[in-house]
Design a protein around this motif. Structure first.
Motif, PDB file in Angstrom:
ATOM      1  N   GLN A   1       7.182  -4.645  -6.518  1.00 37.75           N
ATOM      2  CA  GLN A   1       7.570  -3.542  -5.645  1.00 37.75           C
ATOM      3  C   GLN A   1       6.449  -3.240  -4.683  1.00 37.75           C
TER       4      GLN A   1
ATOM      5  N   GLY B   1       9.770   1.040   1.332  1.00 35.81           N
ATOM      6  CA  GLY B   1       9.339  -0.109   0.557  1.00 35.81           C
ATOM      7  C   GLY B   1      10.471  -1.008   0.146  1.00 35.81           C
TER       8      GLY B   1
ATOM      9  N   MET C   1      14.118   2.369   0.202  1.00 37.92           N
ATOM     10  CA  MET C   1      13.893   1.348  -0.821  1.00 37.92           C
ATOM     11  C   MET C   1      14.896   0.223  -0.630  1.00 37.92           C
TER      12      MET C   1
ATOM     13  N   ARG D   1       3.191  -5.676  -9.554  1.00 40.03           N
ATOM     14  CA  ARG D   1       4.156  -6.466 -10.315  1.00 40.03           C
ATOM     15  C   ARG D   1       4.088  -5.988 -11.753  1.00 40.03           C
TER      16      ARG D   1
ATOM     17  N   LEU E   1      17.159   2.023  -8.143  1.00 38.54           N
ATOM     18  CA  LEU E   1      17.267   2.030  -6.685  1.00 38.54           C
ATOM     19  C   LEU E   1      17.835   3.343  -6.165  1.00 38.54           C
TER      20      LEU E   1
ATOM     21  N   LEU F   1       5.311  -0.282  -1.889  1.00 38.67           N
ATOM     22  CA  LEU F   1       5.505   1.092  -1.441  1.00 38.67           C
ATOM     23  C   LEU F   1       4.602   1.334  -0.242  1.00 38.67           C
TER      24      LEU F   1
ATOM     25  N   HIS G   1      16.366  -3.479  -1.601  1.00 36.59           N
ATOM     26  CA  HIS G   1      16.513  -4.289  -2.809  1.00 36.59           C
ATOM     27  C   HIS G   1      16.552  -5.742  -2.383  1.00 36.59           C
TER      28      HIS G   1
ATOM     29  N   SER H   1      15.120   5.974  -6.576  1.00 39.20           N
ATOM     30  CA  SER H   1      14.002   5.669  -5.669  1.00 39.20           C
ATOM     31  C   SER H   1      14.347   6.001  -4.228  1.00 39.20           C
TER      32      SER H   1
ATOM     33  N   ASN I   1      12.060   8.655  -2.530  1.00 41.86           N
ATOM     34  CA  ASN I   1      11.224   8.100  -1.469  1.00 41.86           C
ATOM     35  C   ASN I   1      11.598   8.674  -0.113  1.00 41.86           C
TER      36      ASN I   1
ATOM     37  N   ILE J   1       6.047   5.707 -11.504  1.00 42.63           N
ATOM     38  CA  ILE J   1       6.405   4.342 -11.867  1.00 42.63           C
ATOM     39  C   ILE J   1       5.633   3.898 -13.113  1.00 42.63           C
TER      40      ILE J   1
ATOM     41  N   LEU K   1      11.970  -3.358  -3.499  1.00 41.73           N
ATOM     42  CA  LEU K   1      11.909  -3.729  -4.907  1.00 41.73           C
ATOM     43  C   LEU K   1      12.551  -5.101  -5.052  1.00 41.73           C
TER      44      LEU K   1
ATOM     45  N   PHE L   1       9.295  -7.356 -12.055  1.00 48.14           N
ATOM     46  CA  PHE L   1       9.546  -6.525 -10.897  1.00 48.14           C
ATOM     47  C   PHE L   1       8.356  -6.722  -9.970  1.00 48.14           C
TER      48      PHE L   1
END
Length: 155
Positions: free
Chosen positions: A60, A49, A103, A15, A35, A62, A105, A38, A42, A76, A51, A58
């Protein structure tokens, strides 16, 4: 998923405090860019993962091969769009919580306020990690159930 299919499955959850200035629309444009980048990076690295942006923080998660997750997290940590990066969970896992989405959201629902408060303010990292994963998993499940889609979750 069979643990033997992914012998090196590693999860890192952090976080951080949002450092993006501007209107809500400007902040959202930054998040959309995060996003997009990522998902591309990714996907190439085999990292999955989610987010979640709470409006202040935030969170996130992973998952993927250890080296790929650590490389993503190194990038990051250098990103100036957030501060006070704090790892709340880190280590090997037997199964993925996020499937094969590069990723997702996650947008917390209004009825998630109590969990969000714990994610943002809990000083016990184990509790914060458990709460963050509980909230992310609930958001994923509710959206999968509602739409059958898993690329972007808005609950």
């Amino acid at each position: 998923m069979n643990p033997l299919d992914t012998p090196d499955l590693f999860r890192l959850v952090y976080r951080s405090r949002c450092a993006i200035a501007g209107t809500a629309e400007e902040v959202q444009r930054h998040i959309d860019r995060i996003l997009t980048v990522s998902r591309h990076q990714n996907g190439q690295a085999g990292v999955t993962g989610a987010l979640m942006f709470t409006g202040l923080f935030f969170v996130q998660a992973l998952e993927g091969p250890t080296f790929a997750v650590e490389a993503a997290f190194d990038r990051i940590c250098c990103d100036l769009r957030h501060s006070n990066v704090e790892v709340v969970e880190c280590g090997p896992v037997l199964e993925s919580a996020f499937g094969d989405w590069s990723m997702s959201h996650l947008v917390p629902a209004a009825d998630s306020e109590a969990l969000l408060d714990r994610v943002e303010h809990d000083t016990d990292l184990a509790d914060a990690a458990a709460t963050a994963m509980k909230l992310m998993t609930a958001l994923i499940r509710s959206e999968q159930h509602a739409s059958g889609s898993a690329q972007q979750f808005v609950a």
